[in-house]
Design a protein around this motif. Sequence first.
Motif, PDB file in Angstrom:
ATOM      1  N   LEU A  25       0.831  -1.212   0.000  1.00  0.00           N
ATOM      2  CA  LEU A  25       0.000   0.000   0.000  1.00  0.00           C
ATOM      3  C   LEU A  25       0.861   1.255   0.000  1.00  0.00           C
ATOM      4  N   TRP A  26       1.956   1.227   0.730  1.00  0.00           N
ATOM      5  CA  TRP A  26       2.879   2.361   0.722  1.00  0.00           C
ATOM      6  C   TRP A  26       3.428   2.574  -0.685  1.00  0.00           C
ATOM      7  N   LEU A  27       3.790   1.466  -1.351  1.00  0.00           N
ATOM      8  CA  LEU A  27       4.270   1.551  -2.727  1.00  0.00           C
ATOM      9  C   LEU A  27       3.199   2.161  -3.631  1.00  0.00           C
ATOM     10  N   ALA A  28       1.951   1.767  -3.423  1.00  0.00           N
ATOM     11  CA  ALA A  28       0.856   2.299  -4.238  1.00  0.00           C
ATOM     12  C   ALA A  28       0.692   3.805  -4.025  1.00  0.00           C
ATOM     13  N   THR A  33       3.637   5.901 -11.281  1.00  0.00           N
ATOM     14  CA  THR A  33       2.779   5.547 -12.411  1.00  0.00           C
ATOM     15  C   THR A  33       1.520   4.846 -11.902  1.00  0.00           C
ATOM     16  N   LEU A  34       0.507   4.904 -12.733  1.00  0.00           N
ATOM     17  CA  LEU A  34      -0.766   4.271 -12.393  1.00  0.00           C
ATOM     18  C   LEU A  34      -0.609   2.753 -12.286  1.00  0.00           C
ATOM     19  N   TRP A  35       0.173   2.162 -13.191  1.00  0.00           N
ATOM     20  CA  TRP A  35       0.340   0.697 -13.189  1.00  0.00           C
ATOM     21  C   TRP A  35       1.032   0.212 -11.927  1.00  0.00           C
ATOM     22  N   LEU A  36       2.016   0.948 -11.478  1.00  0.00           N
ATOM     23  CA  LEU A  36       2.710   0.565 -10.248  1.00  0.00           C
ATOM     24  C   LEU A  36       1.786   0.708  -9.042  1.00  0.00           C
ATOM     25  N   ALA A  37       0.954   1.752  -9.055  1.00  0.00           N
ATOM     26  CA  ALA A  37      -0.018   1.933  -7.977  1.00  0.00           C
ATOM     27  C   ALA A  37      -1.045   0.802  -7.972  1.00  0.00           C
ATOM     28  N   LEU A  38      -1.527   0.419  -9.143  1.00  0.00           N
ATOM     29  CA  LEU A  38      -2.486  -0.676  -9.233  1.00  0.00           C
ATOM     30  C   LEU A  38      -1.854  -2.002  -8.799  1.00  0.00           C
ATOM     31  N   LEU A  39      -0.604  -2.205  -9.150  1.00  0.00           N
ATOM     32  CA  LEU A  39       0.099  -3.409  -8.726  1.00  0.00           C
ATOM     33  C   LEU A  39       0.229  -3.443  -7.199  1.00  0.00           C
TER      34      LEU A  39
END
Length: 140
Positions: A25-28, A33-39
């Motif tokens: 969640l911290w990474l998100a 980028t949106l993709w990294l947040a979604l991951l």
Amino acid sequence: MIYRLDRRFVLQAVGVNLLIAGLALWLALVAGTLWLALLGVAVAVAMMGRAVLLWVRPPAVARTTGEGIVLGGPLTVKQVEVTWTEVEGVSFDEQRFYLDRGEKVLAFPMAYAGARGPELLRDVYDRLNTAHGYERFELG
């Protein structure tokens, strides 16, 4: 019968899963980028789901059937399957029970089964006696 891992051992695995979920969640939140947040969100949801599943349904540590017993499993020791007829002796102390297979003695910590440890021990003795056709093993 299925004997599940005691909650005090499951708690550590639940904590690790929640820690990974928090890091994801911290990474998100800090992702560029949106993709990294979604991951990050997907990993967090998966880890939280796994933590809930572990808490609600801990993994099995012992399974007894008419043919034998399977000891161990996830979060404990390597899984070992023993048929009742290959057991030559059985004993126990306050912390473990021991299945003597002739060439090997398997020690299984009763703490893994928690409050159901005495029930597991009784089940082992009953199934051994049934497999051998007479009361060969007595629970002390």
